[in-house]
Design an enzyme around this catalytic site. Structure first.
Site, mmCIF file in Angstrom:
data_model
loop_
_atom_site.group_PDB
_atom_site.id
_atom_site.type_symbol
_atom_site.label_atom_id
_atom_site.label_comp_id
_atom_site.label_asym_id
_atom_site.label_seq_id
_atom_site.Cartn_x
_atom_site.Cartn_y
_atom_site.Cartn_z
ATOM 1 N N LYS A 114 -8.955 -41.190 -70.256
ATOM 2 C CA LYS A 114 -9.838 -42.340 -70.440
ATOM 3 C C LYS A 114 -11.166 -42.162 -69.703
ATOM 4 O O LYS A 114 -12.125 -42.852 -70.005
ATOM 5 C CB LYS A 114 -9.148 -43.627 -69.996
ATOM 6 C CG LYS A 114 -8.809 -43.646 -68.541
ATOM 7 C CD LYS A 114 -8.203 -44.959 -68.171
ATOM 8 C CE LYS A 114 -7.784 -44.978 -66.730
ATOM 9 N NZ LYS A 114 -6.784 -44.012 -66.341
ATOM 10 N N LYS A 164 -7.862 -32.175 -70.780
ATOM 11 C CA LYS A 164 -6.896 -33.240 -71.083
ATOM 12 C C LYS A 164 -7.586 -34.452 -71.703
ATOM 13 O O LYS A 164 -8.675 -34.834 -71.263
ATOM 14 C CB LYS A 164 -6.262 -33.648 -69.738
ATOM 15 C CG LYS A 164 -5.190 -34.682 -69.815
ATOM 16 C CD LYS A 164 -4.718 -35.072 -68.412
ATOM 17 C CE LYS A 164 -5.503 -36.260 -67.861
ATOM 18 N NZ LYS A 164 -4.736 -37.108 -66.929
ATOM 19 N N LYS A 187 -10.173 -36.188 -58.788
ATOM 20 C CA LYS A 187 -10.775 -37.514 -58.836
ATOM 21 C C LYS A 187 -11.716 -37.742 -57.665
ATOM 22 O O LYS A 187 -12.757 -38.372 -57.817
ATOM 23 C CB LYS A 187 -9.688 -38.599 -58.876
ATOM 24 C CG LYS A 187 -8.976 -38.627 -60.212
ATOM 25 C CD LYS A 187 -8.148 -39.851 -60.429
ATOM 26 C CE LYS A 187 -7.595 -39.829 -61.853
ATOM 27 N NZ LYS A 187 -6.727 -40.927 -62.173
#
Ligand code: AQP
Length: 330
Positions: A198, A195, A112
């Protein structure tokens, strides 16, 4: 009864099929055998930039989805993380026991943070897994139902619990990850080696989106140039992902599905899986919308959940503060 803790972030307008099949689906039956603590983890949601009104709305939408999926607030504590201050208080103690290098090795943080400039990456994003450890340990949870992507965070939680216990005496239950066998990782429909997440909206099936849109996304899912409908993650990741979803939603085994689709094409599989998904989400959406018509009642349910949660979390925190040497408060 043994205890369960799990949480989900209110960071989107809807949960997605990965959240559901990787984690949420396990939450419901666990209520039969465990004392369950289920949380909408809003503290985690502010580790990235957020809009206050949207966060409030998404917190309620998240709670409504959990109720609609079958979380029973009379049996489980269903609550919002920020209503239980012991999470953040325990997190500070654990932060003081976690190594900087240890936290830096968390792959989710690395992923991230690599997508943003360093100054935009918050310290909260870095300490996120330690707060997650506090979420779990403050309830003395035995089991934590999560998807595969959380395995490393669970390992950190176990290490922190063991470290605290060996330094200050047995205080925490060391929890085990409860990761489903067949749906631990649901993949993106457009990129079946990544994966479903969102952060990549194209190949994600959202539980609350227009069901027709979901069916369309499934019809255009990436598969491969072959013809055979066979579960083979390495050579047929797209088809295997569709079969895993199909099997989980219908209860038919993958082997049964392979037999049923023998000699038929990908088009049939996608069309019929689309129908399965529509059948699953349509009544669910009705229930969610019914809960959302009365936000005051929804808030009451969450407040009750927080009270239940605090009965346990406050005891743990008292013991922890005493063990580390803080004077007793008034
Ligand atoms: N694709 C997935 N397959 C299986 N399980 C998954 N989970 C998430 N994606 C998958 C599980 O869902 C639970 C809730 O996760 P969260 O609150 O951390 O949600 P999230 O991680 O914000 O959801 P995303 O879509 O994965 O967001 P990004 O990409 O932003 O991190 C967890 O138990 C998780 O394992």
């Amino acid at each position: 009864r043994p205890r369960v803790l799990s949480g989900i972030q209110p960071t989107a307008d809807s949960f997605h099929l990965g959240n559901y099949l990787g984690a949420l689906r396990e939450w419901v039956p666990m209520q039969d055998t465990y004392e369950c603590f289920y949380s909408v983890v809003d503290l985690h949601a502010i580790t990235v930039e957020q809009d206050p009104e949207l966060l409030r709305q998404r917190t309620r939408v998240s709670a409504a989805q959990l109720l609609a999926l079958g979380i029973d607030p009379d049996r489980s504590a269903l609550f919002v993380q920020s209503h239980v201050p012991e999470h953040a208080q325990l997190s500070w103690v654990l932060e003081c026991m976690a190594g900087f290098g240890e936290a830096g090795r968390m792959t989710q943080f690395k992923d991230k943070s690599s997508r943003q400039e360093a100054d935009h990456v918050s310290v909260g994003l870095f300490t996120y897994p330690v707060l997650q450890a506090a979420d779990i340990l403050v309830y003395q949870a035995d089991a934590v139902p999560v998807g595969e992507d959380q395995r490393q965070h669970l390992e950190l939680t176990r290490n922190l619990a063991q470290r605290f216990n060996s330094r200050f005496g047995k205080t925490f239950t060391v929890p085990a990850a409860h990761i489903p066998k067949d749906t631990a990782k649901i993949y993106d429909l457009q990129d079946p080696t990544s994966k479903m997440s969102k952060s990549v909206p194209s190949g994600v099936i959202e539980l609350m989106e227009d069901p027709k849109r979901s069916a369309k996304k499934i019809r255009s899912a990436v598969t491969d140039t072959g013809r055979e409908i066979r579960y083979d993650v390495e050579n047929k990741p797209g088809v295997s992902n569709l079969l895993a979803i199909y099997s989980a939603l219908t209860g038919q085994s993958v082997a049964e599905l392979e037999t049923a689709y023998e000699g038929r094409g990908y088009g049939d599989l996608k069309k019929e899986l689309g129908e399965v998904v529509v059948e699953f989400v349509t009544p669910l959406q009705e229930k969610v919308n019914a809960y959302l018509t009365d936000p005051a009642e929804l808030d009451k349910v969450l407040h009750r959940g927080a009270e239940k949660a605090r009965e346990v979390s406050s005891q743990t925190l008292r013991t922890v503060f005493d063990r580390v040497g803080f004077l007793s408060p008034l």
